[in-house]
Design a protein around this motif. Structure first.
Motif, PDB file in Angstrom:
ATOM      1  N   GLY A  41       0.676  -1.325  -0.226  1.00 20.63           N
ATOM      2  CA  GLY A  41      -0.221  -0.149  -0.130  1.00 20.63           C
ATOM      3  C   GLY A  41       0.873   1.476   0.032  1.00 20.63           C
ATOM      4  N   HIS A  44       2.268   1.652  -3.317  1.00 17.86           N
ATOM      5  CA  HIS A  44       1.445   2.030  -4.297  1.00 17.86           C
ATOM      6  C   HIS A  44       1.296   3.452  -4.161  1.00 17.86           C
ATOM      7  CE1 HIS A  44      -2.822   2.913  -5.776  1.00 17.86           C
ATOM      8  NE2 HIS A  44      -2.245   2.078  -6.607  1.00 17.86           N
ATOM      9  N   ILE A 103      -4.684   5.131 -10.108  1.00 21.71           N
ATOM     10  CA  ILE A 103      -5.847   5.301  -9.028  1.00 21.71           C
ATOM     11  C   ILE A 103      -6.908   4.441  -8.961  1.00 21.71           C
ATOM     12  CG2 ILE A 103      -7.658   7.161  -8.070  1.00 21.71           C
ATOM     13  CD1 ILE A 103      -5.945   9.269  -9.357  1.00 21.71           C
ATOM     14  N   TRP A 106     -11.878   1.714  -7.785  1.00 25.09           N
ATOM     15  CA  TRP A 106     -12.221   1.482  -6.550  1.00 25.09           C
ATOM     16  C   TRP A 106     -11.557   2.259  -5.386  1.00 25.09           C
ATOM     17  CZ3 TRP A 106     -15.081  -1.324  -3.439  1.00 25.09           C
ATOM     18  CH2 TRP A 106     -14.957  -1.566  -2.152  1.00 25.09           C
ATOM     19  N   ARG A 107     -10.489   2.848  -5.679  1.00 19.96           N
ATOM     20  CA  ARG A 107     -10.259   3.989  -4.754  1.00 19.96           C
ATOM     21  C   ARG A 107     -11.139   5.312  -5.011  1.00 19.96           C
ATOM     22  NH1 ARG A 107      -4.911   2.882  -2.383  1.00 19.96           N
ATOM     23  NH2 ARG A 107      -3.974   1.174  -3.231  1.00 19.96           N
ATOM     24  N   PHE A 111     -13.195   6.619  -1.745  1.00 24.84           N
ATOM     25  CA  PHE A 111     -13.020   8.314  -1.602  1.00 24.84           C
ATOM     26  C   PHE A 111     -14.330   8.755  -1.364  1.00 24.84           C
ATOM     27  CE2 PHE A 111     -12.681  12.568  -2.879  1.00 24.84           C
ATOM     28  CZ  PHE A 111     -11.665  13.102  -1.946  1.00 24.84           C
TER      29      PHE A 111
END
Length: 118
Positions: A41, A44, A103, A106-107, A111
């Protein structure tokens, strides 16, 4: 061109097998898996920041990039103005790349879900 397709077809399973072998080597129990997930993570997020900085630099320094291409012979004199005008299209493509690949949907969903209080 055919060799590129064959190389990609061979590289994807090979890289997948190497990643699986590395995970089996490093992950012995659940705490190791949590550590690997935490580190991946962080990597990333760092990669995302670096890619965003690279895209921002390309958009910001577009004229300098086109001038460099002209000096190196990649952009001909007749193409110079159209290359400068291509900035908006290139910016759109690069931003779409950032949204779709690093990005990811899913992110973005997480968010908005977080900020909407759900």
């Amino acid at each position: 061109m055919r060799w590129l397709v064959v190389a990609c077809a061979l590289a994807v399973p090979l890289v997948s097998m190497l990643l699986i072998a590395a995970l089996q080597h490093f992950v012995r129990d659940a705490s190791d898996l949590a550590t690997v997930q935490r580190v991946s993570g962080i990597v990333h997020a760092l990669g995302l920041v670096l890619q965003c900085m690279a895209v921002a630099t390309l958009i910001w320094k577009w004229r300098a990039l086109v001038d460099w291409g002209k000096n190196k012979g990649f952009v001909r004199e007749a193409e110079y103005e159209s290359a400068l005008a291509y900035r908006a299209k290139a910016s759109t493509f690069l931003l779409l790349y950032l949204i779709l690949i690093p990005i990811g949907p899913w992110r973005i969903w997480v968010f908005f879900k977080f900020w909407m209080g759900a």
